[in-house]
Design a protein around this motif. Structure first.
Motif, PDB file in Angstrom:
ATOM      1  N   LEU A 293      42.144  27.804  40.724  1.00  0.00           N
ATOM      2  CA  LEU A 293      42.975  28.033  41.902  1.00  0.00           C
ATOM      3  C   LEU A 293      44.226  27.163  41.822  1.00  0.00           C
ATOM      4  CD1 LEU A 293      40.139  28.079  44.592  1.00  0.00           C
ATOM      5  CD2 LEU A 293      40.917  29.910  43.064  1.00  0.00           C
ATOM      6  N   LEU A 294      45.345  27.730  42.251  1.00  0.00           N
ATOM      7  CA  LEU A 294      46.664  27.121  42.045  1.00  0.00           C
ATOM      8  C   LEU A 294      47.396  27.046  43.385  1.00  0.00           C
ATOM      9  CD1 LEU A 294      47.438  29.361  38.942  1.00  0.00           C
ATOM     10  CD2 LEU A 294      46.441  27.069  38.889  1.00  0.00           C
ATOM     11  N   PRO A 295      47.004  26.136  44.269  1.00  0.00           N
ATOM     12  CA  PRO A 295      47.556  26.140  45.626  1.00  0.00           C
ATOM     13  C   PRO A 295      49.042  25.841  45.700  1.00  0.00           C
ATOM     14  CG  PRO A 295      46.214  24.179  45.260  1.00  0.00           C
ATOM     15  CD  PRO A 295      45.972  25.090  44.097  1.00  0.00           C
ATOM     16  N   GLY A 296      49.607  25.220  44.661  1.00  0.00           N
ATOM     17  CA  GLY A 296      51.051  25.008  44.654  1.00  0.00           C
ATOM     18  C   GLY A 296      51.816  26.316  44.692  1.00  0.00           C
ATOM     19  N   VAL A 297      51.216  27.384  44.148  1.00  0.00           N
ATOM     20  CA  VAL A 297      51.864  28.696  44.154  1.00  0.00           C
ATOM     21  C   VAL A 297      51.969  29.225  45.578  1.00  0.00           C
ATOM     22  CG1 VAL A 297      51.648  31.092  43.402  1.00  0.00           C
ATOM     23  CG2 VAL A 297      51.130  29.227  41.811  1.00  0.00           C
ATOM     24  N   GLU A 298      50.876  29.149  46.298  1.00  0.00           N
ATOM     25  CA  GLU A 298      50.898  29.663  47.672  1.00  0.00           C
ATOM     26  C   GLU A 298      51.820  28.832  48.556  1.00  0.00           C
ATOM     27  OE1 GLU A 298      48.271  31.759  45.545  1.00  0.00           O
ATOM     28  OE2 GLU A 298      47.897  29.616  45.827  1.00  0.00           O
ATOM     29  N   PHE A 299      51.868  27.523  48.295  1.00  0.00           N
ATOM     30  CA  PHE A 299      52.795  26.674  49.036  1.00  0.00           C
ATOM     31  C   PHE A 299      54.237  27.124  48.809  1.00  0.00           C
ATOM     32  CE2 PHE A 299      55.650  23.021  49.225  1.00  0.00           C
ATOM     33  CZ  PHE A 299      55.340  22.464  50.455  1.00  0.00           C
ATOM     34  N   SER A 300      54.545  27.492  47.559  1.00  0.00           N
ATOM     35  CA  SER A 300      55.916  27.819  47.179  1.00  0.00           C
ATOM     36  C   SER A 300      56.297  29.268  47.443  1.00  0.00           C
ATOM     37  CB  SER A 300      56.122  27.501  45.691  1.00  0.00           C
ATOM     38  OG  SER A 300      57.433  27.770  45.274  1.00  0.00           O
ATOM     39  N   THR A 301      55.304  30.144  47.550  1.00  0.00           N
ATOM     40  CA  THR A 301      55.604  31.573  47.735  1.00  0.00           C
ATOM     41  C   THR A 301      55.256  32.083  49.133  1.00  0.00           C
ATOM     42  OG1 THR A 301      53.420  32.247  46.931  1.00  0.00           O
ATOM     43  CG2 THR A 301      55.184  32.047  45.289  1.00  0.00           C
ATOM     44  N   ARG A 302      54.588  31.260  49.910  1.00  0.00           N
ATOM     45  CA  ARG A 302      54.121  31.643  51.249  1.00  0.00           C
ATOM     46  C   ARG A 302      53.133  32.799  51.227  1.00  0.00           C
ATOM     47  NH1 ARG A 302      59.716  30.837  54.788  1.00  0.00           N
ATOM     48  NH2 ARG A 302      59.438  28.602  55.132  1.00  0.00           N
ATOM     49  N   HIS A 303      52.442  32.982  50.117  1.00  0.00           N
ATOM     50  CA  HIS A 303      51.341  33.931  50.064  1.00  0.00           C
ATOM     51  C   HIS A 303      50.104  33.289  50.681  1.00  0.00           C
ATOM     52  CE1 HIS A 303      52.752  36.943  46.758  1.00  0.00           C
ATOM     53  NE2 HIS A 303      53.683  36.701  47.631  1.00  0.00           N
ATOM     54  N   PRO A 304      49.097  34.064  51.037  1.00  0.00           N
ATOM     55  CA  PRO A 304      47.848  33.476  51.536  1.00  0.00           C
ATOM     56  C   PRO A 304      47.195  32.603  50.459  1.00  0.00           C
ATOM     57  CG  PRO A 304      47.934  35.839  51.985  1.00  0.00           C
ATOM     58  CD  PRO A 304      49.076  35.538  51.068  1.00  0.00           C
ATOM     59  N   TYR A 305      46.564  31.532  50.887  1.00  0.00           N
ATOM     60  CA  TYR A 305      45.849  30.666  49.950  1.00  0.00           C
ATOM     61  C   TYR A 305      44.536  31.320  49.532  1.00  0.00           C
ATOM     62  CZ  TYR A 305      48.991  26.751  50.907  1.00  0.00           C
ATOM     63  OH  TYR A 305      50.099  25.941  51.004  1.00  0.00           O
ATOM     64  N   PRO A 306      44.062  31.029  48.306  1.00  0.00           N
ATOM     65  CA  PRO A 306      42.740  31.519  47.909  1.00  0.00           C
ATOM     66  C   PRO A 306      41.654  30.922  48.804  1.00  0.00           C
ATOM     67  CG  PRO A 306      43.963  30.656  46.015  1.00  0.00           C
ATOM     68  CD  PRO A 306      44.722  30.258  47.240  1.00  0.00           C
ATOM     69  N   ASP A 307      40.550  31.630  48.923  1.00  0.00           N
ATOM     70  CA  ASP A 307      39.424  31.168  49.728  1.00  0.00           C
ATOM     71  C   ASP A 307      38.436  30.446  48.821  1.00  0.00           C
ATOM     72  OD1 ASP A 307      37.315  30.763  51.437  1.00  0.00           O
ATOM     73  OD2 ASP A 307      37.253  32.816  52.193  1.00  0.00           O
ATOM     74  N   ALA A 308      38.674  29.158  48.612  1.00  0.00           N
ATOM     75  CA  ALA A 308      37.797  28.382  47.740  1.00  0.00           C
ATOM     76  C   ALA A 308      36.383  28.292  48.300  1.00  0.00           C
ATOM     77  CB  ALA A 308      38.373  26.984  47.539  1.00  0.00           C
ATOM     78  N   ARG A 309      36.270  28.201  49.622  1.00  0.00           N
ATOM     79  CA  ARG A 309      34.945  28.086  50.247  1.00  0.00           C
ATOM     80  C   ARG A 309      34.062  29.272  49.883  1.00  0.00           C
ATOM     81  NH1 ARG A 309      33.637  24.081  51.033  1.00  0.00           N
ATOM     82  NH2 ARG A 309      31.790  24.657  49.882  1.00  0.00           N
ATOM     83  N   ARG A 310      34.643  30.444  49.911  1.00  0.00           N
ATOM     84  CA  ARG A 310      33.899  31.655  49.569  1.00  0.00           C
ATOM     85  C   ARG A 310      33.373  31.584  48.134  1.00  0.00           C
ATOM     86  NH1 ARG A 310      37.149  37.282  48.770  1.00  0.00           N
ATOM     87  NH2 ARG A 310      35.404  38.784  48.641  1.00  0.00           N
ATOM     88  N   LEU A 311      34.191  31.125  47.221  1.00  0.00           N
ATOM     89  CA  LEU A 311      33.798  31.027  45.817  1.00  0.00           C
ATOM     90  C   LEU A 311      32.723  29.970  45.609  1.00  0.00           C
ATOM     91  CD1 LEU A 311      37.369  31.312  44.299  1.00  0.00           C
ATOM     92  CD2 LEU A 311      35.494  32.914  43.858  1.00  0.00           C
ATOM     93  N   ILE A 312      32.927  28.798  46.193  1.00  0.00           N
ATOM     94  CA  ILE A 312      31.967  27.712  46.020  1.00  0.00           C
ATOM     95  C   ILE A 312      30.612  28.084  46.597  1.00  0.00           C
ATOM     96  CG2 ILE A 312      31.439  25.334  46.701  1.00  0.00           C
ATOM     97  CD1 ILE A 312      34.507  24.812  46.558  1.00  0.00           C
ATOM     98  N   ASP A 313      30.620  28.676  47.774  1.00  0.00           N
ATOM     99  CA  ASP A 313      29.361  29.068  48.405  1.00  0.00           C
ATOM    100  C   ASP A 313      28.625  30.136  47.607  1.00  0.00           C
ATOM    101  OD1 ASP A 313      29.852  27.248  50.401  1.00  0.00           O
ATOM    102  OD2 ASP A 313      30.466  28.739  51.907  1.00  0.00           O
ATOM    103  N   ALA A 314      29.361  30.921  46.819  1.00  0.00           N
ATOM    104  CA  ALA A 314      28.734  31.943  45.972  1.00  0.00           C
ATOM    105  C   ALA A 314      28.236  31.380  44.645  1.00  0.00           C
ATOM    106  CB  ALA A 314      29.720  33.081  45.706  1.00  0.00           C
ATOM    107  N   GLY A 315      28.534  30.099  44.377  1.00  0.00           N
ATOM    108  CA  GLY A 315      28.087  29.484  43.137  1.00  0.00           C
ATOM    109  C   GLY A 315      29.071  29.573  41.987  1.00  0.00           C
TER     110      GLY A 315
END
Length: 411
Positions: A293-315
């Motif tokens: 996951l590359l949150p600097g991209v979303e910060f710079s492009t104003r796109h939605p951030y990835p949902d890390a919680r969803r991924l982590i909870d899925a293993g």
């Protein structure tokens, strides 16, 4: 590695909180494997002992030490020590910048992959010495912010000659070089009858052959505005046939085929993962492929951030990386990415620090970095803080006091 290990012995003592990423029953912090009042010993850049300060072995000369005359002691004075950050996704070899494009985005213009072509033009015009000097500056930035292992992609040359020279320059500073000829279709190919397919033929053939002596990985931007699944597959399979590991840019601008392709090809990592279907998450959870996951991209492009919680909870194994590049994420700061991940992506401070260290190592299929344990490299960051939590708790504050790589101080 391009950076030679220190010769001699190193003792780091007085560590208030040592994040090892090596959990054990006598350690705190679950996966972080935290030791309190800790010490660490390294010989010739490799960790040989970790434990409580009061149990640290003597550093007197020993018969099995090839450099018994050089002993260095670092007193952490109660501060925290963590593994050096592992930044598994950067684009550090390029000319020019795109500050005007950034300003336009902040004024409301949408981000598009095609802006890469302006960097290609500037990179082709730059000399090797200009690119090398700029690259050295970025490496100093990385070290100054606690990063000790980093990947560098090509992708701003997009001709055989220019991709090869970018690969050579990147290989001067890291073993983790990725061939990204399949970044976008260069302008000269959009004007030819061959178009994108003709360019893919070049990338999977002559360009790959020129770059492969200098790189460890092959990557493709499987995204609208770049390459479709079959074009990406052709490049990735050609690289894999030459012995390169596979990485994928995917699912950045919308749901697509990137994750599916990455899992199918047993890619080490699929990077961005901003838009994921339930099937994508399930596929990642059942694979060895890391979601970077590359949150600097979303910060710079104003796109939605990835949902890390969803991924982590899925293993799913999650990594954080900077994606340092002139267009969509011009930051080299892993601490900044950690703060964004905690604030915007549902990660705890512990999860974010682990993703920026052990997670990045997994994305590079490395076991000798991103962890502090006997046999691993003595790559570590000393924080001007009592705990790893401060990396997210004090965003924007330069908390990395010292950075050590292979047992030698680099910042």
């Amino acid at each position: 590695m391009p950076h030679a290990a220190a010769s001699g012995r190193l003792l780091v003592t007085g560590i208030g909180e040592l994040v090892t990423n090596d959990p054990a029953p006598d350690r705190e912090g679950g996966p972080l494997g935290i030791l309190r009042d800790a010490a660490l010993v390294a010989d010739d850049g490799v960790i040989t002992w970790i434990g409580r300060s009061g149990d640290a072995p003597s550093l007197e000369a020993t018969a099995d030490s090839p450099h018994p005359h050089r002993i260095e002691v670092l007193d952490a004075r109660g501060r925290a020590v963590i593994p050096g950050f592992v930044d598994s996704h950067t684009h550090l070899v390029f000319g020019g910048d795109r500050a005007e494009e950034f300003a336009a985005r902040m004024a409301g213009r949408a981000y598009e992959a095609g802006g890469i072509r302006s960097t290609v033009a500037a990179t082709r015009e730059a000399t090797d010495d200009e690119l090398r000097a700029r690259l050295a500056g970025f490496v100093r930035e990385l070290h100054g912010q606690g990063t000790t292992t980093f990947e560098v992609k090509t992708g701003y040359g997009l001709s055989v000659v220019d991709e090869e020279r970018l690969a050579q320059l990147a290989a001067e500073v890291t073993d983790e070089v990725t061939f990204l000829g399949a970044h976008v279709v260069p302008a000269e190919f959009t004007e030819r009858a061959g178009g994108a397919d003709g360019y893919v033929e070049l990338v999977a053939g002559e360009m790959l052959q020129a770059c492969k002596p200098h790189v460890r990985w092959v990557d493709a931007f499987c995204e609208r505005g770049a390459f479709d699944a079959e074009q990406s597959r052709r490049v990735l399979e050609a690289g894999r046939a030459e012995g390169l590991g596979v990485r994928v840019h995917g699912n950045q601008l919308g749901e697509g085929d990137g994750v599916r392709l990455a899992v199918e090809l047993d890619a080490a990592s699929v990077d961005h993962c901003t838009y994921l279907s339930e099937a994508d998450v399930a596929a990642l959870a059942g694979s060895r492929t890391v979601a970077t996951l590359l949150p600097g991209v979303e910060f710079s492009t104003r796109h939605p951030y990835p949902d890390a919680r969803r991924l982590i909870d899925a293993g799913v194994t999650v990594a954080l990386a900077s994606d340092c590049n002139p267009g969509s994420s011009f930051t080299s700061s892993m601490p900044f990415c950690i703060a964004l991940a905690v604030r915007e992506m549902g990660m705890t401070p512990a999860e974010a620090v682990r993703a920026a260290t052990a997670g990045g190592a997994a994305a590079l299929r490395r076991t000798d970095v991103g962890v502090l344990r006997p046999g691993a490299r003595a790559d570590l960051a000393l924080l001007d803080a009592p705990s790893h939590v401060h990396l997210a708790y004090r965003p924007g504050v330069p908390l990395v006091a010292e950075t050590w790589k292979d047992g030698a101080r680099v910042a």
